[in-house]
Design a protein around this motif. Structure first.
Motif, mmCIF file in Angstrom:
data_model
loop_
_atom_site.group_PDB
_atom_site.id
_atom_site.type_symbol
_atom_site.label_atom_id
_atom_site.label_comp_id
_atom_site.label_asym_id
_atom_site.label_seq_id
_atom_site.Cartn_x
_atom_site.Cartn_y
_atom_site.Cartn_z
ATOM 1 N N THR A 15 0.837 -1.204 0.000
ATOM 2 C CA THR A 15 0.000 0.000 0.000
ATOM 3 C C THR A 15 0.869 1.249 0.000
ATOM 4 O O THR A 15 0.568 2.235 -0.670
ATOM 5 C CB THR A 15 -0.932 -0.011 1.230
ATOM 6 O OG1 THR A 15 -1.787 -1.151 1.143
ATOM 7 C CG2 THR A 15 -1.788 1.250 1.289
ATOM 8 N N GLY A 18 1.713 2.391 -3.220
ATOM 9 C CA GLY A 18 0.596 2.790 -4.080
ATOM 10 C C GLY A 18 -0.195 1.649 -4.688
ATOM 11 O O GLY A 18 -0.971 1.865 -5.624
ATOM 12 N N GLU A 20 -3.089 -0.379 -5.123
ATOM 13 C CA GLU A 20 -4.494 -0.253 -4.720
ATOM 14 C C GLU A 20 -5.138 -1.595 -4.408
ATOM 15 O O GLU A 20 -6.024 -1.692 -3.564
ATOM 16 C CB GLU A 20 -5.279 0.469 -5.814
ATOM 17 C CG GLU A 20 -4.897 1.941 -5.921
ATOM 18 C CD GLU A 20 -5.527 2.621 -7.119
ATOM 19 O OE1 GLU A 20 -6.438 2.049 -7.731
ATOM 20 O OE2 GLU A 20 -5.082 3.725 -7.454
ATOM 21 N N PHE A 23 -4.330 -2.416 -0.914
ATOM 22 C CA PHE A 23 -5.155 -1.623 0.000
ATOM 23 C C PHE A 23 -6.593 -2.148 0.047
ATOM 24 O O PHE A 23 -7.214 -2.189 1.112
ATOM 25 C CB PHE A 23 -5.145 -0.149 -0.421
ATOM 26 C CG PHE A 23 -5.975 0.708 0.487
ATOM 27 C CD1 PHE A 23 -5.523 0.996 1.772
ATOM 28 C CD2 PHE A 23 -7.205 1.186 0.097
ATOM 29 C CE1 PHE A 23 -6.293 1.759 2.640
ATOM 30 C CE2 PHE A 23 -7.977 1.950 0.951
ATOM 31 C CZ PHE A 23 -7.517 2.239 2.227
ATOM 32 N N SER A 24 -7.102 -2.563 -1.084
ATOM 33 C CA SER A 24 -8.456 -3.128 -1.106
ATOM 34 C C SER A 24 -8.533 -4.368 -0.214
ATOM 35 O O SER A 24 -9.524 -4.581 0.477
ATOM 36 C CB SER A 24 -8.844 -3.513 -2.534
ATOM 37 O OG SER A 24 -8.979 -2.359 -3.311
#
Lengths: 187, 135
Positions: A15, A18, A20, A23-24
């Motif tokens: 994360t 960057g 994503e 992060f999800s």
């Protein structure tokens, strides 16, 4: 470190760069837990969801600041603790009493369907947890739901380790009494 | 040892973390040794295990009871896309970064997250929206 914690740590690292999808995945793992953590303190579903969203955003923005000294859970719930305390402080400053409708909604959120609360152990347990002080609820949640070490709980809450242990001890004693008094056969 | 003593009080305070497996090696050894010779603390351990099981079960069920329409299972980008989509549909794109107070009730990202995440989704969002009739 458990496999899950190792996975979480790698998700935080990804994360930070960057990723994503990483992060999800963090979002799916933690969002509901964070709502629950905040709701146990705030007893307000909407406020708890807002706190959880703010924590997730803080993770997104601050993943690179995770140094790996503590377990990832401790880092995440450390953020959650601060956001929840902030939310409670703002609510206290506004001194807005909850209306009857809101109170009822929150009670349902806290104890499940009203029709079932007399018969389901879950509702007795959640109801009993909500009768503890938020200081005790937090320690119970972090020790028995997030399985955090007492030293890390002490760091998250910024209290001595002895206080963590005594809060937990008192909380268990009080919970047993509440659950027995309530008629729930869960201990 | 069959009756609680001073050592029991210290050990009992460690039992929650004995159960969740996060004590240090030395502490784990101390508690294990104490449990071998103390029936009272073994009883407390069993009691605590049941209580922990009930708490975890209740909290897990509580999680399952959150509304289906909550954003708990949705990835951030998806939520952001939906919100952005709604705003595009009602022609409010110009206000996207201005009405932070309104957004804060649902989703309150700082401005930079739009630069990092949401705007990358805009072309796709616009494409999808162009395929739909505006209400």
């Amino acid at each position: 470190m458990t496999v899950e914690q190792a996975e979480v740590e790698s998700l935080i690292r990804a994360t930070a760069s960057g990723d994503e999808s990483a992060f999800s995945r963090l979002y799916r793992i933690y969002y509901a837990r964070l709502v629950r953590y905040a709701a146990l303190r705030l007893n307000d579903k909407d406020a708890a969801q807002t706190v959880a969203q703010k924590v997730m955003l803080a993770i997104w923005n601050g993943a690179s600041s995770y140094e790996g000294r503590a377990r990832p859970d401790s880092w995440i719930f450390g953020i959650a603790h601060h956001k929840t305390v902030d939310a409670q402080r703002r609510r206290d400053q506004q001194s807005l009493p909850l209306g009857p409708e809101k109170m009822n909604e929150n009670l349902i959120y806290a104890t499940g369907s009203p029709e079932l609360r007399q018969v389901e152990d879950r509702d007795w347990v959640i109801g009993a947890l909500l009768q503890l002080s938020h200081h005790h609820r937090e320690v119970v949640f972090l020790a028995f739901y997030q399985d955090l070490p007492y030293r890390e709980i002490a760091e998250i809450l910024n209290i001595p380790t002895g206080t963590v242990k005594s809060r937990m001890h008192y909380a268990m004693h009080h919970l047993r009494k509440l659950l027995r008094r309530g008629g729930g056969d869960v201990t | 040892v069959t009756k609680p003593d001073a050592a029991c009080r210290e050990m009992e305070q460690l039992l929650p973390w004995y159960i969740n497996g996060t004590l240090s090696g030395d502490e784990m050894l101390d508690v294990t040794r104490h449990l071998h010779r103390c029936t009272s603390c073994r009883g407390a351990l069993v009691d605590l295990l049941r209580l922990r099981g009930s708490i975890r079960q209740a909290l897990n069920d509580w999680e399952a009871g959150t509304p289906d329409d909550s954003p708990r299972a949705k990835p951030l980008a998806q939520i952001a896309l939906q919100q952005l989509g709604r705003r595009l549909q009602v022609g409010m794109i110009g206000q996207l970064l201005d009405d932070r107070d309104e957004q804060s009730r649902v989703f309150a990202p700082p401005a930079d997250i739009y630069t990092r995440t949401v705007w990358r989704w805009v072309p796709d969002a616009v494409r999808k929206l162009l395929q739909q009739p505006v209400a």
